[in-house]
Design a protein around this motif. Structure first.
Motif, short mmCIF file in Angstrom:
data_model
loop_
_atom_site.label_atom_id
_atom_site.label_comp_id
_atom_site.label_asym_id
_atom_site.label_seq_id
_atom_site.Cartn_x
_atom_site.Cartn_y
_atom_site.Cartn_z
N GLY A 407 0.79 -1.23 0.00
CA GLY A 407 0.00 0.00 0.00
C GLY A 407 0.82 1.27 0.00
N CYS A 408 2.15 1.15 -0.02
CA CYS A 408 3.03 2.34 -0.01
C CYS A 408 3.22 2.88 -1.42
CB CYS A 408 4.40 1.98 0.56
SG CYS A 408 4.45 1.97 2.34
N ILE A 409 3.09 4.17 -1.56
CA ILE A 409 3.40 4.87 -2.80
C ILE A 409 4.43 5.94 -2.48
CG2 ILE A 409 2.51 6.30 -4.68
CD1 ILE A 409 1.40 3.53 -4.80
N PHE A 410 5.56 5.92 -3.17
CA PHE A 410 6.65 6.87 -2.94
C PHE A 410 6.74 7.79 -4.16
CE2 PHE A 410 11.41 7.13 -1.45
CZ PHE A 410 11.27 8.51 -1.31
N VAL A 411 6.29 9.02 -4.01
CA VAL A 411 6.46 10.02 -5.08
C VAL A 411 7.83 10.64 -4.89
CG1 VAL A 411 5.53 12.08 -6.19
CG2 VAL A 411 3.98 10.44 -5.12
N THR A 412 8.80 10.22 -5.69
CA THR A 412 10.21 10.60 -5.48
C THR A 412 10.50 11.96 -6.13
OG1 THR A 412 10.73 9.24 -7.42
CG2 THR A 412 11.07 8.25 -5.25
N ALA A 449 8.20 3.85 -8.41
CA ALA A 449 8.03 5.26 -8.76
C ALA A 449 8.54 5.54 -10.17
CB ALA A 449 8.75 6.15 -7.74
N ALA A 450 9.71 4.99 -10.52
CA ALA A 450 10.23 5.16 -11.87
C ALA A 450 9.35 4.45 -12.89
CB ALA A 450 11.67 4.64 -11.96
N CYS A 451 8.80 3.31 -12.51
CA CYS A 451 7.94 2.54 -13.42
C CYS A 451 6.62 3.27 -13.69
CB CYS A 451 7.68 1.15 -12.85
SG CYS A 451 9.15 0.14 -12.62
N PHE A 452 6.03 3.85 -12.66
CA PHE A 452 4.78 4.59 -12.84
C PHE A 452 4.99 5.83 -13.71
CE2 PHE A 452 3.28 2.60 -8.71
CZ PHE A 452 2.25 1.88 -9.30
N GLN A 486 10.14 -6.61 -14.19
CA GLN A 486 8.85 -7.29 -14.22
C GLN A 486 7.74 -6.33 -13.81
OE1 GLN A 486 8.08 -10.51 -15.36
NE2 GLN A 486 6.11 -9.47 -15.28
N THR A 487 8.02 -5.52 -12.80
CA THR A 487 7.04 -4.51 -12.38
C THR A 487 6.76 -3.53 -13.51
OG1 THR A 487 7.77 -4.68 -10.08
CG2 THR A 487 6.58 -2.69 -10.70
N GLN A 488 7.82 -3.14 -14.22
CA GLN A 488 7.62 -2.21 -15.33
C GLN A 488 6.73 -2.81 -16.41
OE1 GLN A 488 9.27 1.38 -16.11
NE2 GLN A 488 7.16 0.84 -16.52
N ARG A 548 -5.53 -0.27 -11.70
CA ARG A 548 -5.81 0.06 -10.31
C ARG A 548 -4.56 0.58 -9.61
NH1 ARG A 548 -8.39 -4.23 -9.34
NH2 ARG A 548 -6.66 -5.51 -8.57
N MET A 549 -3.41 -0.04 -9.88
CA MET A 549 -2.15 0.45 -9.31
C MET A 549 -1.83 1.86 -9.79
SD MET A 549 0.20 -2.99 -9.81
CE MET A 549 1.71 -2.16 -9.31
N TYR A 550 -2.04 2.10 -11.08
CA TYR A 550 -1.69 3.40 -11.65
C TYR A 550 -2.62 4.50 -11.13
CZ TYR A 550 -0.32 6.89 -15.08
OH TYR A 550 0.13 8.03 -15.69
#
Length: 575
Positions: A407-412, A449-452, A486-488, A548-550
């Motif tokens: 559930g963590c989202i890191f906006v870097t 964060a880089a992938c999003f 894989q996440t990307q 949903r993730m995005y």
């Protein structure tokens, strides 16, 4: 302690282990057809000719200076694209105030000569001779800005890097000037802290030595490529002051269509071309224009290519056809999409730029670019600032301790957010922390964060081009993480292609340098370059789950806005 802009993977942006010779790198052979056919008359077939040509190319060598944000390397490739010898060294990063990031110009030059000297020792020890290196190419960090005295060669200030945000308030002022909205249609770039033009204007307004040299007509402006070429050619002795179209397209001074400095752009920033020496703009591959190395073990060897690092990676992936794209996960994250021989001005927050021009007789090839300020530097932040691990290569191991981000989202947003958002006042924020949160969740969120942001860029590119990408070629430090790639793939829902040989940026400069001396004459000659043993990552989650993730990421981005008041950065820098 490693600096916060480094990622200790084997990457293309100066992010592998320092000062190592080229050992234990995967042996990547160029694919050739292994079952040649015989023609009716018994002559060698075309396939056999290709194999013979491959053998010849293994005995021809090109050197590449790869000057990244955090380190410099020199790599010698054979002309099949296999690295033969390499040396790398890091240099200091100077952070005197919050948001400031500078480098010592002399250390940049010194690092280049050190790497050439040490890599050549390895090359000679392998039984090769100095004369076997036929040419040298240069690829470097792009928007980093320098001003020096053209007559004496003395830098008038430290290099101010592309990650520096001291010009934030100046950008706000420039955006209010008449004609500001028209700039992007001329040069392809929006006003931000990113391009060199804004940094030069700040230097003229705030640094007396720079302003004095400008008024006297002594000041030379350039990005890192121009500074290196000036010094490699003997500095004030020869005064060779040049750049290439890819680097010039990052200054906001060059017209994208004419490939020349534009008076409207210079006037907007208050730059008088009669008072400052601007580098001559050349193609990315040129037999004579970049001069030759004047000292050291490669004294007299011609420099025949020059490209900005991300453009060089595009060439290194052999993305010569419109519609091909690459993403580099280095200090930042840079996605370039080949749009062909006419520039495309983005309507969705991307940058219009020159991809490459491999010769005076060739047309330039343009690209759309999306830039993410923080990629590998986010992992280094976990290591250096938060002490999550001592070796940044362990980030994947830490991420693997948990099944997802919890559930963590890191906006870097350490330097605001770049494309396609361009939010200067965003600050780094971590959302969704609970008692359940572990270090592994934050490690995953950092890579995600880089992938999003890559997903946001690809969506913008699809809207600008009208075409959906079918696969994405990757390189750079974070691309070595299987979890990250894989996440990307899961997030963008298309396959990821990762070459086995990671030095794609340096390879691009070598390819361009070889074009200049006619090692190759056509892009088709490179169809097998760096294609062996590629890893492919295909989506493993549903489109609905990805969306949903995005959606959650997009919500976090909106919540990260507005953390800085208009004058807050000035207050910080004067403390």
């Amino acid at each position: 302690m490693r600096n916060p802009f480094d990622l200790d993977f084997e990457s293309v942006d100066g992010d592998s282990e320092p000062a190592q010779e080229f050992e234990n790198e995967p042996e990547t052979e160029v694919e050739v057809n292994v079952q040649p056919e015989q023609t009716d008359d018994g002559n060698r077939s075309l396939l056999q000719d290709e194999e013979r040509r491959g053998d010849d190319l293994k005995e021809r060598f090109i050197g590449t200076i790869d000057q990244g944000t955090t380190s410099t390397r020199f790599i010698i490739f054979d002309c099949t694209g296999v690295p033969i010898a390499k040396y790398q060294t890091e240099f200091r990063q100077i952070h005197e105030n919050p948001g400031w990031h500078e480098q010592d110009p002399y250390e940049l030059v010194e690092s280049v000569f050190i790497c050439i000297e040490e890599a050549m020792k390895t090359f000679l020890a392998l039984g090769h001779s100095r004369s076997d290196v036929e040419a040298v190419g240069i690829t470097s960090q792009r928007e980093t800005t320098l001003v020096w005295d053209l007559e004496t060669g003395e830098p008038l200030h430290n290099a101010i890097t592309w990650t520096d945000t001291r010009t934030m308030n100046l950008v706000r002022e420039l955006k209010e000037k008449p004609g500001a909205e028209d700039l992007v249609n001329i040069c392809g770039l929006p006003l931000s802290t990113y391009p060199s033009s804004v940094t030069l204007r700040w230097m003229l307004d705030n640094l007396p030595d720079v302003k004095s040299a400008y008024d006297d007509g002594r000041a030379a402006f350039g990005t890192v490529d121009s500074w290196l070429i000036y010094n490699l050619n003997g500095g004030p002795q020869n005064k060779r002051h040049v750049t290439d179209v890819t680097n010039a397209s990052r200054t906001m001074f060059m017209n994208l269509e004419t490939l020349k400095y534009d008076d409207r752009l210079l006037k907007f920033f208050g730059i008088d071309p009669k008072k400052i020496h601007l580098p001559e703009i050349l193609p990315s591959a040129d037999r004579e224009g970049f001069g030759e190395i004047c000292e050291g073990p490669l004294d007299g060897v011609r420099i025949t290519s020059c490209l900005g690092d991300q453009a060089s990676a595009l060439v290194g992936h052999c993305a010569f056809t419109p519609g091909m794209a690459k993403n580099t996960y280095g200090t930042g994250c840079f996605l370039l999409y080949n749009v062909g021989e006419k520039p495309v001005i983005s309507k969705h927050g991307l940058l219009g730029t020159v991809g490459f021009q491999l010769g005076r007789d060739r047309k330039p090839v343009y690209a759309l670019e999306g830039s993410v300020a923080v990629a590998g530097s986010g992992v280094s932040f976990l290591m250096n600032n938060l002490g999550f691990f001592r070796d940044s290569r362990k980030v994947s191991d830490l991420a693997a301790t948990v099944p997802d981000n919890g559930g963590c989202i890191f906006v870097t947003a350490f330097s605001g957010l770049f494309a396609p958002y361009w939010i200067d006042d965003a600050k780094g924020t971590i959302w969704g922390i609970t008692h359940h949160t572990q270090r592994g969740h934050i490690a995953r969120a950092t890579m995600e964060a880089a992938c999003f942001q890559t997903k946001a860029i690809l969506d913008a590119m699809e809207m600008d081009s009208g075409k959906k990408l079918t696969e994405l070629a990757v390189d750079g430090g974070m691309s070595n993480s299987d979890i990250c790639m894989q996440t990307q793939s899961d997030i963008i829902q298309i396959p990821i292609e990762r070459p086995a040989m990671h030095e794609t940026t340096a390879l691009g400069a070598a390819i361009a340098a070889a074009f200049a001396i006619d090692v190759w004459k056509d892009f088709a000659d490179l169809k097998y370059m760096n294609r062996a043993n590629r890893a492919t990552f295909n989506p493993k989650i549903s489109t609905k789950a990805s969306a949903r993730m995005y959606k959650q990421w997009s919500k976090a981005v909106e919540m990260s806005r507005g953390w800085m008041e208009p004058n807050e950065s000035d207050d910080e820098s004067n403390e």
